[in-house]
Scaffold this active site. Structure first.
Site, PDB file in Angstrom:
ATOM      1  N   TYR A  79       0.792  -1.237   0.000  1.00 38.31           N
ATOM      2  CA  TYR A  79       0.000   0.000   0.000  1.00 38.31           C
ATOM      3  C   TYR A  79       0.826   1.291   0.000  1.00 38.31           C
ATOM      4  CZ  TYR A  79      -4.353  -2.583   1.169  1.00 38.31           C
ATOM      5  OH  TYR A  79      -5.458  -3.404   1.155  1.00 38.31           O
ATOM      6  N   HIS A  93     -10.260  -3.754   6.320  1.00 41.12           N
ATOM      7  CA  HIS A  93      -9.972  -5.018   5.619  1.00 41.12           C
ATOM      8  C   HIS A  93     -10.624  -6.170   6.376  1.00 41.12           C
ATOM      9  CE1 HIS A  93      -7.717  -8.162   3.534  1.00 41.12           C
ATOM     10  NE2 HIS A  93      -7.290  -7.236   2.683  1.00 41.12           N
ATOM     11  N   GLY A  94     -10.920  -7.252   5.682  1.00 38.42           N
ATOM     12  CA  GLY A  94     -11.397  -8.473   6.333  1.00 38.42           C
ATOM     13  C   GLY A  94     -10.302  -9.039   7.236  1.00 38.42           C
ATOM     14  N   ASP A  95     -10.689  -9.700   8.317  1.00 42.22           N
ATOM     15  CA  ASP A  95      -9.656 -10.179   9.255  1.00 42.22           C
ATOM     16  C   ASP A  95      -8.908 -11.409   8.738  1.00 42.22           C
ATOM     17  OD1 ASP A  95     -11.623 -12.062   9.527  1.00 42.22           O
ATOM     18  OD2 ASP A  95     -11.932 -11.785  11.682  1.00 42.22           O
ATOM     19  N   ASP A 208      11.667 -41.403 -21.487  1.00 41.88           N
ATOM     20  CA  ASP A 208      11.234 -40.180 -22.174  1.00 41.88           C
ATOM     21  C   ASP A 208      11.640 -40.262 -23.650  1.00 41.88           C
ATOM     22  OD1 ASP A 208      10.502 -37.566 -22.748  1.00 41.88           O
ATOM     23  OD2 ASP A 208      12.301 -36.687 -21.834  1.00 41.88           O
TER      24      ASP A 208
HETATM   25  C1  SPV Z   1      10.993 -32.086 -20.356  1.00 42.73           C
HETATM   26  O1  SPV Z   1      10.760 -31.585 -19.238  1.00 42.73           O
HETATM   27  O2  SPV Z   1      10.505 -33.157 -20.716  1.00 42.73           O
HETATM   28  C2  SPV Z   1      11.874 -31.395 -21.304  1.00 42.73           C
HETATM   29  C3  SPV Z   1      12.857 -30.448 -20.794  1.00 42.73           C
HETATM   30  O3  SPV Z   1      11.774 -31.663 -22.473  1.00 42.73           O
HETATM   31  S1  SPV Z   1      14.350 -31.294 -20.642  1.00 42.73           S
HETATM   32  O4  SPV Z   1      14.125 -32.455 -19.808  1.00 42.73           O
HETATM   33  O5  SPV Z   1      15.298 -30.384 -20.068  1.00 42.73           O
HETATM   34  O6  SPV Z   1      14.765 -31.720 -21.967  1.00 42.73           O
HETATM   35 MG    MG Z   2      10.573 -33.289 -22.917  1.00 45.59          MG
END
Ligand code: SPV
Ligand code: MG
Length: 435
Positions: A79, A93-95, A208
């Site tokens: 503020y 203000h609300g508490d 992955d």
């Molecule tokens: C993921 O998070 O799957 C990515 C980013 O592709 S990395 O793992 O850094 O490639």
């Molecule tokens: Mg990825």
């Protein structure tokens, strides 16, 4: 003799007026003329409340409340500026600000008022079924695909840097949705969610390598979307075949995802953090550009973003190659670029961003500082970066904690010893909203 009216100030951070607000105004009127600050869009975002209606509409809503004398914009959560300017006799203000991160705001107001003898008035916070329903309606609106989808673009205009955190389930989504902290007198939270291919695959115990199919990845998105409102950036790996990617884009857009990031690699994709330790091949500029062009053509709204991820630095092809690719992909229609690196220091990222920004001031830049994790958000902002993704930290923090718990229960043949490290069941339950 003219009697000067006392000034009573309150600030509203809301997209809907409910009886709690009316109650504050009614109470405030008893002390003098009522001035209401409407919190700016930028600050509502930091306060973890994305505005569901425009600032002008919010101001009009407040102006229409009986008993409100004047409406102003409060730019910051704290503020200081507003109190310096108005010197109100009272802030009401609300508490509810006595607890949690909002205490920082209360402390800020108390200190400012104490400098000239102003006073705080606290009214019991109104939280009944009707107020709960009004809040829930706003949340539902923010979660709808047509509102959520455009939010990433809106945030790019509101935040110095958009902070995205990895999520891979409803529960991790809730953590990112609700975590708000007070830090050095300011409040902070995450702006967006990243559905990482690495963490989505890991949660399913799979590598992955684009093995988890799209139907399954969409299921994860759906789980997250059901319980959150923040925008989603989807890790689309290489995007697969162009003929398939166009369908993926249509589906993501329809679901309300804000952006997909695809990487310029071809063949069997492995995680980038392996770098050159595994055989990985860059896609040709022509082929990847064609994939982007095709996807941009099937897109139906202006909200959705297709972001091209550059793997040139990961595969040690040099800055020039990365820049050449960035320019070509933007030319092909990419709405943003992500530059990735697995170096411990951010130097090559900064070098790239500075060179790119000297040619292109607008196209958003995304980074994933997993290996160069000492870099700060402030430094990223200085190099023209717009989105930072914390890509895997929730998964990596949960895994060792769970593994340790499993080991400890095996060791002790009971669960008592692990209990003090665990979140109480009540806390877990309170994280989850009930309708
Ligand atoms: C993921 O998070 O799957 C990515 C980013 O592709 S990395 O793992 O850094 O490639
Ligand atoms: Mg990825």
């Amino acid at each position: 003799m003219v009697i000067k009216m006392k000034k009573v100030y309150t600030c509203f951070c809301t997209s809907v007026i409910h009886e709690g607000h009316l109650n504050i105004i009614k109470e405030a009127e008893k002390y003098g003329e009522v001035i209401v600050g409407v919190l700016s869009d930028e600050s509502m975002v930091r306060f973890n409340k994305f505005p569901a209606v425009s600032l002008e509409e919010r101001m009009e809503m407040v102006q229409n409340i009986e008993g409100v004398k004047r409406v102003i914009v409060q730019k910051d959560i704290m503020y200081d500026a507003v109190i310096r300017e108005l010197q109100p006799d009272y802030v009401i203000h609300g508490d509810n600000w006595k607890n949690g991160p909002m205490q920082a705001i209360r402390n800020n107001v108390a200190l400012l008022l104490s400098q000239y003898g102003g006073q705080i008035i606290e009214v019991p916070y109104t939280y009944n079924e009707r107020v709960k329903h009004a809040d829930a309606c706003i949340k539902e609106k923010l979660a709808m695909p047509e509102y959520r989808r455009k939010r990433l673009k809106q945030l790019l205009g509101l935040c110095p840097i958009v902070k995205a955190m990895e999520v891979h389930s409803g529960l991790t989504g809730l953590i990112v949705e609700k975590t708000i902290i007070e830090n050095n007198g300011a409040l902070d939270q995450f702006d967006a969610m990243w559905i990482s291919s690495l963490c989505d695959s890991t949660a399913k115990g799979k590598p992955d390598i684009e093995l988890v199919d799209m139907t399954s990845r969409f299921r994860t998105i759906d789980d997250v979307m059901e319980v959150t409102t923040k925008p989603i950036i989807f890790d689309g790996d290489t995007g697969g075949l162009t003929e398939h990617f166009v369908y993926t884009v249509r589906s993501l857009e329809r679901m309300g995802v804000s952006a997909v990031i695809i990487e310029d690699k071809t063949g069997l994709k492995k995680n980038s953090l392996f770098g050159n330790e595994v055989v990985q091949e860059l896609d040709s500029i022509e082929h990847f550009s064609e994939k982007i062009r095709a996807a941009k053509q099937v897109q139906l709204t202006d909200d959705f973003m297709i972001i091209a991820r550059l793997e040139a630095l990961i595969l040690e092809k040099g800055q020039e190659e990365a820049l050449r690719r960035a320019c070509a992909f933007v030319e092909a229609g990419a709405d943003g670029i992500m530059i990735h690196s697995r170096k411990k220091a951010p130097d090559e990222i900064f070098e790239f961003c500075d060179a790119f920004r000297s040619m292109d001031k607008e196209t958003p830049i995304v980074v994933v500082p997993t290996s160069y994790n000492s870099v700060t958000e402030q430094e990223l902002i200085r190099h023209g970066i717009n989105i930072v993704i914390y890509a895997n930290q929730l998964t990596r923090s949960a895994f060792p904690a769970m593994e340790q718990t499993a080991k400890d229960i095996l060791r002790h043949h009971r669960a008592k010893e692990v209990d003090e490290k665990l979140m109480p069941i009540k806390d877990i339950i309170s994280l989850i909203d009930e309708l």
